[in-house]
Design an enzyme around this catalytic site. Structure first.
Site, PDB file in Angstrom:
ATOM      1  N   GLY A 173       0.819  -1.199   0.000  1.00 17.59           N
ATOM      2  CA  GLY A 173       0.000   0.000   0.000  1.00 17.59           C
ATOM      3  C   GLY A 173       0.855   1.250   0.000  1.00 17.59           C
ATOM      4  O   GLY A 173       2.063   1.195   0.194  1.00 17.59           O
TER       5      GLY A 173
ATOM      6  N   HIS B  77      -1.565   1.341   8.911  1.00 19.63           N
ATOM      7  CA  HIS B  77      -0.250   1.948   8.671  1.00 19.63           C
ATOM      8  C   HIS B  77      -0.350   3.099   7.671  1.00 19.63           C
ATOM      9  O   HIS B  77       0.168   4.196   7.920  1.00 19.63           O
ATOM     10  CB  HIS B  77       0.695   0.856   8.139  1.00 19.63           C
ATOM     11  CG  HIS B  77       2.064   1.314   7.788  1.00 19.63           C
ATOM     12  ND1 HIS B  77       3.161   1.098   8.607  1.00 19.63           N
ATOM     13  CD2 HIS B  77       2.553   1.962   6.685  1.00 19.63           C
ATOM     14  CE1 HIS B  77       4.247   1.594   8.037  1.00 19.63           C
ATOM     15  NE2 HIS B  77       3.905   2.115   6.863  1.00 19.63           N
ATOM     16  N   GLU B  78      -1.039   2.870   6.559  1.00 17.10           N
ATOM     17  CA  GLU B  78      -1.123   3.895   5.517  1.00 17.10           C
ATOM     18  C   GLU B  78      -1.987   5.077   5.937  1.00 17.10           C
ATOM     19  O   GLU B  78      -1.691   6.221   5.589  1.00 17.10           O
ATOM     20  CB  GLU B  78      -1.629   3.289   4.213  1.00 17.10           C
ATOM     21  CG  GLU B  78      -0.754   2.183   3.632  1.00 17.10           C
ATOM     22  CD  GLU B  78       0.690   2.591   3.383  1.00 17.10           C
ATOM     23  OE1 GLU B  78       0.965   3.806   3.306  1.00 17.10           O
ATOM     24  OE2 GLU B  78       1.542   1.692   3.280  1.00 17.10           O
TER      25      GLU B  78
ATOM     26  N   HIS C 240       0.165   7.420   7.711  1.00 19.40           N
ATOM     27  CA  HIS C 240       0.866   8.357   6.817  1.00 19.40           C
ATOM     28  C   HIS C 240      -0.073   9.468   6.355  1.00 19.40           C
ATOM     29  O   HIS C 240       0.319  10.645   6.324  1.00 19.40           O
ATOM     30  CB  HIS C 240       1.398   7.624   5.585  1.00 19.40           C
ATOM     31  CG  HIS C 240       2.600   6.770   5.838  1.00 19.40           C
ATOM     32  ND1 HIS C 240       3.669   7.183   6.589  1.00 19.40           N
ATOM     33  CD2 HIS C 240       2.905   5.506   5.409  1.00 19.40           C
ATOM     34  CE1 HIS C 240       4.587   6.235   6.617  1.00 19.40           C
ATOM     35  NE2 HIS C 240       4.143   5.198   5.911  1.00 19.40           N
TER      36      HIS C 240
ATOM     37  N   HIS D 179       7.476   6.797   9.224  1.00 18.18           N
ATOM     38  CA  HIS D 179       7.845   5.474   9.708  1.00 18.18           C
ATOM     39  C   HIS D 179       8.534   5.592  11.058  1.00 18.18           C
ATOM     40  O   HIS D 179       9.227   6.575  11.331  1.00 18.18           O
ATOM     41  CB  HIS D 179       8.766   4.778   8.704  1.00 18.18           C
ATOM     42  CG  HIS D 179       8.053   4.328   7.469  1.00 18.18           C
ATOM     43  ND1 HIS D 179       8.552   4.550   6.203  1.00 18.18           N
ATOM     44  CD2 HIS D 179       6.870   3.671   7.310  1.00 18.18           C
ATOM     45  CE1 HIS D 179       7.696   4.048   5.308  1.00 18.18           C
ATOM     46  NE2 HIS D 179       6.678   3.517   5.959  1.00 18.18           N
TER      47      HIS D 179
ATOM     48  N   VAL E 238       8.584  12.463  16.555  1.00 19.02           N
ATOM     49  CA  VAL E 238       7.742  12.103  17.704  1.00 19.02           C
ATOM     50  C   VAL E 238       8.660  11.829  18.893  1.00 19.02           C
ATOM     51  O   VAL E 238       9.572  11.003  18.811  1.00 19.02           O
ATOM     52  CB  VAL E 238       6.876  10.863  17.410  1.00 19.02           C
ATOM     53  CG1 VAL E 238       6.026  10.504  18.619  1.00 19.02           C
ATOM     54  CG2 VAL E 238       5.985  11.105  16.198  1.00 19.02           C
TER      55      VAL E 238
ATOM     56  N   THR F 129       8.686   8.002  20.715  1.00 19.25           N
ATOM     57  CA  THR F 129       9.064   6.792  19.982  1.00 19.25           C
ATOM     58  C   THR F 129      10.591   6.696  19.976  1.00 19.25           C
ATOM     59  O   THR F 129      11.265   7.687  19.703  1.00 19.25           O
ATOM     60  CB  THR F 129       8.546   6.811  18.534  1.00 19.25           C
ATOM     61  OG1 THR F 129       9.057   7.969  17.859  1.00 19.25           O
ATOM     62  CG2 THR F 129       7.026   6.835  18.511  1.00 19.25           C
TER      63      THR F 129
ATOM     64  N   ASP G  76       1.156  -8.156  10.551  1.00 18.11           N
ATOM     65  CA  ASP G  76      -0.048  -7.479  11.025  1.00 18.11           C
ATOM     66  C   ASP G  76      -0.375  -7.775  12.479  1.00 18.11           C
ATOM     67  O   ASP G  76      -0.745  -6.875  13.244  1.00 18.11           O
ATOM     68  CB  ASP G  76      -1.245  -7.883  10.149  1.00 18.11           C
ATOM     69  CG  ASP G  76      -1.320  -7.080   8.862  1.00 18.11           C
ATOM     70  OD1 ASP G  76      -0.298  -6.450   8.491  1.00 18.11           O
ATOM     71  OD2 ASP G  76      -2.382  -7.094   8.214  1.00 18.11           O
TER      72      ASP G  76
END
Length: 359
Positions: free
Chosen positions: A233, A271-272, A275, A281, A294, A297, A330
């Protein structure tokens, strides 16, 4: 009178040009809040992608799980104004987050400000979803696939993923309930004989055999089709062209889908959409010093694949492999952080790039 006309005409054209530039950015800065933008980047290095396993041939994953950064690099080359718009969006995001931090003192509310600076959007966000399907008989998309994908998005963006209980203690306080609800608003289907649409956005144009977007200022558009090239994706970051705004998902990876294998549980869309909501990422698409913008993280220098054991250490810190913005299987990704939530919510605040969804 003629002598006055030409100067007035020039002045009018200048003001119109300034107004157009302002409208193009569609971001209102909180100018009284100073933020450091020295680490901001848009382009990513092909060399880094190859060394971190994003390119074809990586032993632990598909040829290229996510095409978003590759597509962004291409869009930046084609559109010189895109970097400026993304810079403005990033500055606005950082100013809102800085204002939120300034409004608290070690976790305790300070005296109310009668004229406070704007902060990331507060309250529930509802995002109507349009699913555009380029139907390939060999890769059918059923209503069950669609319904399961909406359910999965609502789990993941509301801290309801059943695996979240497995988050290591070190990251437990970072888990975010993003309070974002996705509602199916429509499904468009069109027969397609293409076995590979690629990443040039052709699926987003009826004139090229695809399906035109439905009002991207008010709807999240998904395009479901055979992408090819091992790409599961890709998404368009805030600031891109309106007619291509949205998320593209490979047919086998949309919703709960047995054809997707380890990536057949709907997390490619999670995930997409991350974005699409301005998340990078988890490893920042670079070396240890290139960040995802961020604070909560950990720093890393590569993607993770499969289902890594804890701790997995890079850049002298434990990777947050279970974050939705990594490349793991996943069922091994199951959290966003509070910092990521602030970034996403900044888009919906006054002057934000996706403010239209909450107006």
């Amino acid at each position: 009178m003629k002598k006055l006309f030409f100067p007035l005409l020039v002045l009018g054209l200048f003001l119109a040009s300034c107004q157009k530039e302002s409208n193009d950015l569609k971001v209102q800065q909180t100018n009284d809040i100073a933020v450091d933008m020295s680490d901001f980047y848009v382009y990513t290095s092909e060399t880094v992608e190859e060394s971190t396993g994003v390119k074809a041939g990586h032993v632990h994953g598909p040829a290229c799980k996510c095409g978003s950064m590759k597509v962004l690099n291409q869009k930046l080359k084609e559109n010189p104004g895109l970097e400026k718009r993304m810079y403005a969006i990033e500055k606005h995001t950082r100013q809102l987050i800085a204002a939120k931090s300034a409004n608290t003192n070690k976790g305790k509310p300070v005296k109310p400000d009668p004229d406070p600076d704007p902060v990331p959007y507060q309250g529930n966000i509802t995002i109507p979803v349009i699913v555009n399907i380029l139907e390939d008989p060999a890769h059918p998309i059923t209503q069950a696939h669609i319904d399961s994908q909406i359910d999965i998005l609502n789990e993941d963006f509301n801290d309801l993923n059943p695996n979240t209980g497995g988050v290591p203690t070190e990251f437990n306080d970072d888990i975010a309930d993003c309070n974002i609800t996705f509602v199916l608003a429509g499904v468009n289907r069109k027969a397609s004989t293409k076995s590979s649409w690629g990443t040039n956005d052709a699926m987003k144009y009826a004139s090229q055999g695809g399906i035109d977007a439905t009002d991207p200022t008010s709807f999240l558009n998904f395009w479901v089709c055979e992408i090819g090239g091992g790409i599961l994706g890709y998404a368009q970051f805030p600031g891109g062209a309106l007619e291509t705004d949205g998320v593209v998902i490979g047919s086998d990876f949309f919703g709960e889908n047995s054809r997707g294998g380890d990536y057949g549980y709907g997390r490619t869309a999670t995930h997409e959409v991350g974005h699409w909501l301005n998340l990078r990422h988890i490893w920042g698409d670079g070396r240890c010093r290139q960040d995802d913008f961020v604070t909560d993280t950990p720093s890393s220098d590569r993607a993770n694949y499969g289902c890594p054991s804890y701790p997995t250490v890079h850049c002298r810190t434990n990777d947050m492999t279970m974050n939705f913005m990594d490349y793991v299987n996943d069922n091994c990704m199951y959290m966003f952080t509070n910092g990521q939530n602030d970034r996403m919510r900044a888009l919906f605040a006054a002057g934000g790039a996706r403010e239209g969804f909450v107006q």
